[in-house]
Design a protein around this motif. Sequence first.
Motif, PDB file in Angstrom:
ATOM      1  N   HIS A   7       0.887  -1.233   0.127  1.00 12.24           N
ATOM      2  CA  HIS A   7       0.159  -0.066   0.115  1.00 12.24           C
ATOM      3  C   HIS A   7       0.877   0.994   0.107  1.00 12.24           C
ATOM      4  O   HIS A   7       1.751   1.541   1.043  1.00 12.24           O
ATOM      5  CB  HIS A   7      -0.903  -0.074   1.210  1.00 12.24           C
ATOM      6  N   SER A   8       0.721   2.112  -1.041  1.00 10.38           N
ATOM      7  CA  SER A   8       1.687   3.152  -1.118  1.00 10.38           C
ATOM      8  C   SER A   8       1.468   4.270  -0.234  1.00 10.38           C
ATOM      9  O   SER A   8       2.725   4.775   0.427  1.00 10.38           O
ATOM     10  CB  SER A   8       1.350   3.863  -2.381  1.00 10.38           C
ATOM     11  N   GLY A   9       0.504   4.515   0.246  1.00 12.29           N
ATOM     12  CA  GLY A   9       0.024   5.505   1.342  1.00 12.29           C
ATOM     13  C   GLY A   9       0.735   4.835   2.773  1.00 12.29           C
ATOM     14  O   GLY A   9       1.342   5.845   3.640  1.00 12.29           O
ATOM     15  N   ALA A  10       0.858   3.629   3.133  1.00 12.41           N
ATOM     16  CA  ALA A  10       1.204   3.086   4.168  1.00 12.41           C
ATOM     17  C   ALA A  10       2.771   3.181   4.382  1.00 12.41           C
ATOM     18  O   ALA A  10       3.262   3.546   5.442  1.00 12.41           O
ATOM     19  CB  ALA A  10       0.643   1.486   4.496  1.00 12.41           C
ATOM     20  N   LYS A  11       3.111   2.667   3.039  1.00 11.12           N
ATOM     21  CA  LYS A  11       4.702   2.679   3.271  1.00 11.12           C
ATOM     22  C   LYS A  11       5.552   4.051   3.241  1.00 11.12           C
ATOM     23  O   LYS A  11       6.628   4.262   3.920  1.00 11.12           O
ATOM     24  CB  LYS A  11       5.265   2.198   1.933  1.00 11.12           C
ATOM     25  N   LYS A  12       4.662   5.235   3.126  1.00  9.29           N
ATOM     26  CA  LYS A  12       5.177   6.523   3.388  1.00  9.29           C
ATOM     27  C   LYS A  12       5.068   7.021   4.912  1.00  9.29           C
ATOM     28  O   LYS A  12       5.837   7.713   5.265  1.00  9.29           O
ATOM     29  CB  LYS A  12       4.604   7.621   2.535  1.00  9.29           C
ATOM     30  N   ARG A  13       3.924   6.402   5.540  1.00  6.44           N
ATOM     31  CA  ARG A  13       3.610   7.008   6.761  1.00  6.44           C
ATOM     32  C   ARG A  13       4.072   6.068   8.085  1.00  6.44           C
ATOM     33  O   ARG A  13       4.219   6.646   9.234  1.00  6.44           O
ATOM     34  CB  ARG A  13       2.128   6.939   6.979  1.00  6.44           C
ATOM     35  N   PHE A  14       4.529   4.665   7.829  1.00  4.89           N
ATOM     36  CA  PHE A  14       4.961   3.966   8.781  1.00  4.89           C
ATOM     37  C   PHE A  14       6.164   3.045   8.595  1.00  4.89           C
ATOM     38  O   PHE A  14       6.767   3.027   7.332  1.00  4.89           O
ATOM     39  CB  PHE A  14       3.759   2.860   8.972  1.00  4.89           C
ATOM     40  N   LYS A  15       6.785   3.011   9.736  1.00  2.61           N
ATOM     41  CA  LYS A  15       8.000   2.210   9.772  1.00  2.61           C
ATOM     42  C   LYS A  15       8.154   1.052  10.674  1.00  2.61           C
ATOM     43  O   LYS A  15       7.536   1.134  11.822  1.00  2.61           O
ATOM     44  CB  LYS A  15       9.017   3.284  10.041  1.00  2.61           C
ATOM     45  N   ILE A  16       8.733  -0.075  10.200  1.00  4.52           N
ATOM     46  CA  ILE A  16       8.779  -1.369  11.063  1.00  4.52           C
ATOM     47  C   ILE A  16       9.880  -1.526  11.939  1.00  4.52           C
ATOM     48  O   ILE A  16      11.058  -1.119  11.324  1.00  4.52           O
ATOM     49  CB  ILE A  16       8.417  -2.782  10.411  1.00  4.52           C
ATOM     50  N   THR A  17       9.946  -1.442  13.149  1.00  8.33           N
ATOM     51  CA  THR A  17      11.250  -1.718  13.931  1.00  8.33           C
ATOM     52  C   THR A  17      11.882  -2.933  13.833  1.00  8.33           C
ATOM     53  O   THR A  17      11.081  -4.096  13.207  1.00  8.33           O
ATOM     54  CB  THR A  17      11.307  -1.416  15.581  1.00  8.33           C
ATOM     55  N   GLY A  18      12.873  -3.493  14.229  1.00  5.95           N
ATOM     56  CA  GLY A  18      13.629  -4.708  14.255  1.00  5.95           C
ATOM     57  C   GLY A  18      12.714  -5.555  14.967  1.00  5.95           C
ATOM     58  O   GLY A  18      12.717  -7.001  14.453  1.00  5.95           O
ATOM     59  N   SER A  19      11.984  -5.322  15.993  1.00  4.57           N
ATOM     60  CA  SER A  19      11.395  -6.321  16.835  1.00  4.57           C
ATOM     61  C   SER A  19       9.899  -6.508  16.300  1.00  4.57           C
ATOM     62  O   SER A  19       9.017  -7.251  17.016  1.00  4.57           O
ATOM     63  CB  SER A  19      11.397  -5.769  18.315  1.00  4.57           C
ATOM     64  N   GLY A  20       9.475  -5.695  15.305  1.00  5.29           N
ATOM     65  CA  GLY A  20       8.329  -5.851  14.700  1.00  5.29           C
ATOM     66  C   GLY A  20       7.272  -4.970  15.126  1.00  5.29           C
ATOM     67  O   GLY A  20       6.058  -5.011  14.732  1.00  5.29           O
TER      68      GLY A  20
END
Length: 64
Positions: A7-20
């Motif tokens: 999802h293009s909007g989601a990839k610009k707004r959220f980040k996943i940490t190493g622990s998930g």
Amino acid sequence: MPKNKTHSGAKKRFKITGSGKVLRERAGKRHLLERKSSKLTRRLSGNAEMAPGDSAKIKKMLGI
């Protein structure tokens, strides 16, 4: 089967940490900052962690 699209909007707004965990920016720091107190703008800076119920939806949008 074709690949799932991120999802293009989601990839610009959220980040996943190493622990998930899912990180997001806080709302309210884009405009009309003159009338907001310095205390408020400092509180709005930095990243916040998404609630567990919402993070499951976000991960699905990101294909994780």
